[in-house]
Design a protein around this motif. Structure first.
Motif, PDB file in Angstrom:
ATOM      1  N   ASN A  63       0.867  -1.257   0.029  1.00 10.97           N
ATOM      2  CA  ASN A  63       0.133   0.155   0.090  1.00 10.97           C
ATOM      3  C   ASN A  63       0.805   1.412   0.142  1.00 10.97           C
ATOM      4  OD1 ASN A  63      -2.368  -1.345   0.027  1.00 10.97           O
ATOM      5  ND2 ASN A  63      -2.338  -1.798   2.415  1.00 10.97           N
ATOM      6  N   ASP A  64       2.073   1.168   0.048  1.00  9.98           N
ATOM      7  CA  ASP A  64       2.995   2.435  -0.407  1.00  9.98           C
ATOM      8  C   ASP A  64       2.769   2.804  -1.953  1.00  9.98           C
ATOM      9  OD1 ASP A  64       4.256   2.422   2.120  1.00  9.98           O
ATOM     10  OD2 ASP A  64       5.971   1.611   1.497  1.00  9.98           O
ATOM     11  N   LYS A  65       2.747   4.232  -1.839  1.00 12.56           N
ATOM     12  CA  LYS A  65       2.497   4.971  -3.312  1.00 12.56           C
ATOM     13  C   LYS A  65       3.796   5.069  -3.884  1.00 12.56           C
ATOM     14  CE  LYS A  65      -1.427   5.602  -0.989  1.00 12.56           C
ATOM     15  NZ  LYS A  65      -0.944   5.646   0.324  1.00 12.56           N
ATOM     16  N   VAL A  66       3.607   4.567  -5.087  1.00  8.35           N
ATOM     17  CA  VAL A  66       5.033   4.589  -6.062  1.00  8.35           C
ATOM     18  C   VAL A  66       4.478   5.521  -7.305  1.00  8.35           C
ATOM     19  CG1 VAL A  66       6.738   3.416  -7.497  1.00  8.35           C
ATOM     20  CG2 VAL A  66       6.024   2.773  -5.191  1.00  8.35           C
ATOM     21  N   ALA A  67       5.178   6.714  -7.567  1.00  4.13           N
ATOM     22  CA  ALA A  67       4.706   7.380  -9.064  1.00  4.13           C
ATOM     23  C   ALA A  67       5.455   6.964 -10.253  1.00  4.13           C
ATOM     24  CB  ALA A  67       4.911   8.987  -8.619  1.00  4.13           C
ATOM     25  N   ILE A  68       4.712   7.198 -11.072  1.00  2.00           N
ATOM     26  CA  ILE A  68       5.413   7.331 -12.547  1.00  2.00           C
ATOM     27  C   ILE A  68       5.290   8.621 -13.321  1.00  2.00           C
ATOM     28  CG2 ILE A  68       5.570   6.125 -14.575  1.00  2.00           C
ATOM     29  CD1 ILE A  68       4.450   3.613 -13.485  1.00  2.00           C
ATOM     30  N   TYR A  69       6.276   9.249 -13.639  1.00  2.00           N
ATOM     31  CA  TYR A  69       6.265  10.510 -14.204  1.00  2.00           C
ATOM     32  C   TYR A  69       7.021  10.306 -15.736  1.00  2.00           C
ATOM     33  CZ  TYR A  69       7.165  15.753 -14.478  1.00  2.00           C
ATOM     34  OH  TYR A  69       7.223  16.991 -14.708  1.00  2.00           O
ATOM     35  N   LEU A 122       2.210  -2.993  -8.850  1.00  2.00           N
ATOM     36  CA  LEU A 122       0.898  -3.809  -8.491  1.00  2.00           C
ATOM     37  C   LEU A 122       1.297  -5.165  -7.893  1.00  2.00           C
ATOM     38  CD1 LEU A 122      -1.082  -3.021 -11.709  1.00  2.00           C
ATOM     39  CD2 LEU A 122      -1.268  -1.721  -9.375  1.00  2.00           C
ATOM     40  N   SER A 123       2.364  -5.607  -8.400  1.00  2.00           N
ATOM     41  CA  SER A 123       2.741  -7.203  -8.082  1.00  2.00           C
ATOM     42  C   SER A 123       2.900  -7.206  -6.642  1.00  2.00           C
ATOM     43  CB  SER A 123       3.900  -7.685  -8.912  1.00  2.00           C
ATOM     44  OG  SER A 123       3.399  -7.491 -10.247  1.00  2.00           O
ATOM     45  N   ILE A 124       3.705  -6.128  -6.120  1.00  2.00           N
ATOM     46  CA  ILE A 124       3.873  -6.277  -4.697  1.00  2.00           C
ATOM     47  C   ILE A 124       2.939  -5.623  -3.636  1.00  2.00           C
ATOM     48  CG2 ILE A 124       6.537  -6.158  -5.178  1.00  2.00           C
ATOM     49  CD1 ILE A 124       6.239  -3.319  -4.527  1.00  2.00           C
ATOM     50  N   GLY A 125       1.941  -5.105  -4.326  1.00  2.00           N
ATOM     51  CA  GLY A 125       0.571  -4.532  -3.341  1.00  2.00           C
ATOM     52  C   GLY A 125       0.973  -3.292  -3.294  1.00  2.00           C
ATOM     53  N   ALA A 126       1.666  -2.482  -3.983  1.00  2.00           N
ATOM     54  CA  ALA A 126       1.921  -1.303  -3.628  1.00  2.00           C
ATOM     55  C   ALA A 126       0.867  -0.649  -4.737  1.00  2.00           C
ATOM     56  CB  ALA A 126       3.419  -0.606  -3.825  1.00  2.00           C
ATOM     57  N   ILE A 127       0.897   0.786  -4.621  1.00  2.00           N
ATOM     58  CA  ILE A 127      -0.117   1.416  -5.447  1.00  2.00           C
ATOM     59  C   ILE A 127       0.561   2.567  -6.305  1.00  2.00           C
ATOM     60  CG2 ILE A 127      -1.967   3.396  -5.266  1.00  2.00           C
ATOM     61  CD1 ILE A 127      -2.624   2.142  -2.468  1.00  2.00           C
ATOM     62  N   THR A 128       0.177   2.476  -7.714  1.00  2.00           N
ATOM     63  CA  THR A 128       0.943   3.229  -8.824  1.00  2.00           C
ATOM     64  C   THR A 128       0.109   4.633  -8.898  1.00  2.00           C
ATOM     65  OG1 THR A 128       1.200   1.181 -10.109  1.00  2.00           O
ATOM     66  CG2 THR A 128       1.401   3.189 -11.149  1.00  2.00           C
ATOM     67  N   VAL A 129       0.839   5.711  -8.847  1.00  2.00           N
ATOM     68  CA  VAL A 129       0.246   6.885  -8.856  1.00  2.00           C
ATOM     69  C   VAL A 129       1.113   7.676 -10.088  1.00  2.00           C
ATOM     70  CG1 VAL A 129       0.241   9.255  -8.056  1.00  2.00           C
ATOM     71  CG2 VAL A 129       0.098   7.247  -6.484  1.00  2.00           C
ATOM     72  N   PRO A 130       0.123   7.622 -11.331  1.00  2.00           N
ATOM     73  CA  PRO A 130       0.806   8.264 -12.481  1.00  2.00           C
ATOM     74  C   PRO A 130       0.626   9.733 -12.752  1.00  2.00           C
ATOM     75  CG  PRO A 130      -1.006   6.555 -13.083  1.00  2.00           C
ATOM     76  CD  PRO A 130      -0.978   7.051 -11.624  1.00  2.00           C
ATOM     77  N   ASP A 151       0.602  15.214  -2.376  1.00  2.00           N
ATOM     78  CA  ASP A 151      -0.533  14.876  -2.065  1.00  2.00           C
ATOM     79  C   ASP A 151      -0.626  13.549  -1.758  1.00  2.00           C
ATOM     80  OD1 ASP A 151      -3.479  15.960  -1.624  1.00  2.00           O
ATOM     81  OD2 ASP A 151      -3.791  14.341  -3.140  1.00  2.00           O
ATOM     82  N   SER A 152      -0.182  12.824  -2.713  1.00  2.00           N
ATOM     83  CA  SER A 152      -0.410  10.917  -2.673  1.00  2.00           C
ATOM     84  C   SER A 152       0.688  10.321  -1.674  1.00  2.00           C
ATOM     85  CB  SER A 152       0.111  10.526  -4.110  1.00  2.00           C
ATOM     86  OG  SER A 152       1.413  10.777  -4.406  1.00  2.00           O
ATOM     87  N   GLY A 153       1.490  11.275  -1.242  1.00  2.00           N
ATOM     88  CA  GLY A 153       2.739  10.757  -0.440  1.00  2.00           C
ATOM     89  C   GLY A 153       3.742   9.592  -0.940  1.00  2.00           C
ATOM     90  N   ALA A 154       4.002   9.631  -2.272  1.00  2.00           N
ATOM     91  CA  ALA A 154       4.512   8.876  -2.937  1.00  2.00           C
ATOM     92  C   ALA A 154       6.210   8.920  -2.526  1.00  2.00           C
ATOM     93  CB  ALA A 154       4.963   9.136  -4.445  1.00  2.00           C
ATOM     94  N   LYS A 155       6.648   7.564  -2.168  1.00  2.00           N
ATOM     95  CA  LYS A 155       8.194   7.338  -1.638  1.00  2.00           C
ATOM     96  C   LYS A 155       9.121   7.289  -2.895  1.00  2.00           C
ATOM     97  CE  LYS A 155       6.759   4.897   2.557  1.00  2.00           C
ATOM     98  NZ  LYS A 155       7.266   3.522   3.158  1.00  2.00           N
ATOM     99  N   ASP A 195      -9.095  -3.455  -2.682  1.00  2.00           N
ATOM    100  CA  ASP A 195      -7.730  -3.043  -2.435  1.00  2.00           C
ATOM    101  C   ASP A 195      -7.288  -2.052  -3.420  1.00  2.00           C
ATOM    102  OD1 ASP A 195      -7.644  -4.169  -0.043  1.00  2.00           O
ATOM    103  OD2 ASP A 195      -6.333  -6.078  -0.853  1.00  2.00           O
ATOM    104  N   THR A 196      -6.809  -1.113  -3.137  1.00  2.00           N
ATOM    105  CA  THR A 196      -6.354   0.073  -4.087  1.00  2.00           C
ATOM    106  C   THR A 196      -5.250  -0.244  -5.080  1.00  2.00           C
ATOM    107  OG1 THR A 196      -7.246   1.894  -2.777  1.00  2.00           O
ATOM    108  CG2 THR A 196      -5.639   2.515  -4.473  1.00  2.00           C
ATOM    109  N   ALA A 197      -5.523  -0.173  -6.294  1.00  2.00           N
ATOM    110  CA  ALA A 197      -4.459  -0.663  -7.308  1.00  2.00           C
ATOM    111  C   ALA A 197      -3.652   0.820  -7.643  1.00  2.00           C
ATOM    112  CB  ALA A 197      -5.211  -1.173  -8.396  1.00  2.00           C
TER     113      ALA A 197
END
Length: 589
Positions: free
Chosen positions: A57-63, A78-86, A102-106, A171-173
């Motif tokens: 559920n950690d946020k990871v961004a793609i820019y 998605l495979s590790i259960g984290a959340i993608t933030v495009p 805002d998303s708290g992406a790590k 669960d949030t994808a």
């Protein structure tokens, strides 16, 4: 119901050596990865992210712009259960910073030097939660001391062995930030189940045959829910997907990749349609006759197919001749294999869908929003209605609410806006229906028709209501008009700001021997204004008098994302444009 597992596991087991994705190499050719290799790179990336400390559920961004790395990274997250933030690749530093904070992406994946520089600037601030920048291309210059890693190096020592994190359908994808025509974007929360259920619904709805043999070309931004959902659906069904990094190369890529399917926005189809008509109009009288004859044969054949009826033998023979003489040449420009085109994002004139059906390319017009995980309705394979948005997909319910608002329930509806409960509450009725903000109606056959965005409806000072999207769409069907903004609210008649298609206008100048100075001068020339007046009058001749554009101003430059005039999905921010050009508008009245 982990979305990544639903896509990867069955395809690796079923056909490990079949090509899954394709992408451009440095030498300009295309390279493919098999499902086995594709899965290994995803798993190595997933393990590297876990080693980095990315947890459930950690946020990871793609820019980044479209690329194979974009999709690999998305599926790894998605495979590790984290959340993608495009994040849209066209967003500036300030916009990217808002979404990251805002998303708290790590962590974030970037693709270009500008994107890396923006993220480095953000990472250096104490207020951000961003800890790591991963760079997809080694052409980008980086500062390794600031937790910056090339993707290739980042995954080099990781294991290709992996076990998917278990996920429930709720669960949030992903959290997708809407581009927004007003204010800051809102993060739309979409769960794993939305994507899986909608993939299954599409296959049930369209009844595709041999889908594994299909080839898709991803050229719209993967950040947008439309291209991302379509690409995930293609991969889910085992089709091959090629990723185009620069959409300006679309004409060349179509011929090289030869896709059989691809999703598009209306402007793409409008340009092809207008370009074909323009070329036909320039031909000799004999060529015009052949073109018009072929189009009539194509239209007749398309009607039999639309109604799911047997085509008479004589008409079949004529269609083969029409294809040989005319249609095959048009289709070759699109790669030669294209037969299925999902289209969404804005309205599309029935003239355009009729044209593509006549040349045997099925345009499936659909309707949906980010908040509904894209598709709510779409043209069925047969018995669709031109001008409509089709019928609801399996598992989707639609009703028409107050003020003719389209409201939806079922598969695909978002969980809400991230950290914005009040905003979420505003868009749901008390009995749980999502309010789209679009006005519409059903015909007696169950086809949905969009009348307009409720908030975009305009009322003239004479009390007449104007639906701007329909008129704007009609006028941009012409190749000489690139962008248009209608003005009518509180005014005695309809006017417009029109951005010419400068490429076509330049050709016109050469043909008419009009010397080019600069666009500011050109758009004020009487002969150019008269030329556009004639075009516009012809295009809108069937409209009611109160709907017609009575005056217009030609603009010397396109509305731009960087200036805030349009969103990253190319939707015009009407309120900003109206305010910015208020002086020009007032002069028309």
């Amino acid at each position: 119901m982990n979305l990544a597992e639903a896509i990867i596991k069955k395809n690796v087991e079923k056909h490990p050596l079949k090509s899954a994705i394709g992408f451009k190499k440095k030498d300009g050719g295309w390279k493919e990865l098999s499902w086995q290799k594709f899965s290994e790179v995803i798993f190595k990336t997933a393990n590297a992210l876990k080693d980095l400390g990315i947890e459930l559920n950690d946020k990871v961004a793609i820019y980044a712009d479209n690329s194979a790395e974009w999709m690999i990274f998305d599926l790894a997250v998605l495979s590790i259960g984290a959340i993608t933030v495009p994040i849209y690749s066209t967003n500036n530093t300030e916009q990217a910073e808002f979404i990251l904070n805002d998303s708290g992406a790590k962590s974030v994946l970037v693709g270009s030097q500008a994107q890396y520089d923006s993220c480095l600037e953000i990472l250096k601030k104490e207020s951000t939660g961003l800890k790591t920048i991963i760079i997809s291309k080694k052409a980008v210059w980086i500062k390794k001391e600031f937790s910056s890693f090339y993707l290739e190096d980042f995954i080099a020592k990781s294991s290709p062995k992996f076990e998917f994190s278990e996920k429930n359908e709720d669960d949030t994808a992903t959290i997708i930030y809407t581009s927004g025509t007003t204010g800051n974007p809102k993060g739309v929360i979409l769960p794993h189940g939305n994507f899986v259920k909608l993939c299954d619904a599409h296959f049930e709805f369209f009844k595709f045959k041999n889908f594994e043999d299909e080839i898709s070309l991803a050229f719209l931004p993967l950040t947008h829910v439309f291209e991302r959902s379509w690409t995930l659906l293609c991969l889910y069904g085992g089709a091959r997907v090629y990723f185009l990094e620069d959409p300006k190369d679309i004409a060349k890529a179509l011929v090289e990749v030869k896709p059989s399917m691809m999703c598009v926005v209306p402007r793409f189809l409008q340009k092809v349609y207008a370009g074909v008509l323009e070329k036909a109009d320039e031909g000799s009288s004999l060529k015009k006759k052949i073109f018009n004859w072929a189009l009539e044969i194509g239209n007749q054949t398309a009607e039999f197919k639309r109604k799911d009826q047997t085509i008479p033998l004589g008409l079949k023979c004529k269609e083969k001749v029409a294809d040989l003489l005319v249609f095959s040449k048009i289709k070759e420009k699109l790669g030669g294999r294209l037969w299925f085109i999902p289209c969404g994002g804005a309205s599309l004139s029935p003239e355009v869908t009729h044209f593509f059906e006549s040349i045997d390319i099925h345009v499936t017009v659909g309707y949906g929003l980010t908040e509904t995980t894209a598709t709510l309705t779409a043209f069925p394979p047969t018995n669709f209605e031109h001008g409509s948005c089709g019928k609801p997909l399996p598992g989707v319910e639609i009703r028409i609410g107050e003020h003719d608002e389209i409201q939806a329930k079922g598969n695909g509806i978002m969980k809400g806006y991230y950290k914005r409960p009040e905003e979420t509450e505003k868009v749901f009725t008390q009995d749980g229906w999502f309010k789209t903000g679009d006005a519409g109606k059903f015909d007696d056959k169950g086809n949905l028709f969009i009348t307009d965005r409720i908030k975009d409806l305009m009322k003239t000072s004479n009390g007449k209501y104007i639906a701007p999207q329909m008129i704007e769409n009609l006028l941009t069907n012409n190749n000489f008009i690139q962008q248009i903004v209608l003005i009518a609210e509180g005014k005695q008649f309809v006017s417009a700001l029109i951005v010419p298609n400068f490429e076509f206008l330049n050709d016109y100048l050469k043909k008419k021997n009009i010397p080019f100075t600069n666009w500011e001068d050109i758009v004020q020339k009487k002969e150019i204004i008269d030329f556009y007046k004639e075009k516009i009058n012809e295009l809108q001749k069937h409209l009611s008098d109160f709907e017609k554009v009575k005056k217009f101003t030609l603009m010397p430059a396109e509305f731009e994302i960087s200036s805030g005039e349009i969103t990253p999905t190319l939707k015009i921010k009407r309120n900003i444009v109206l305010k910015k050009y208020s002086d020009i508008i007032e002069k028309m009245y």
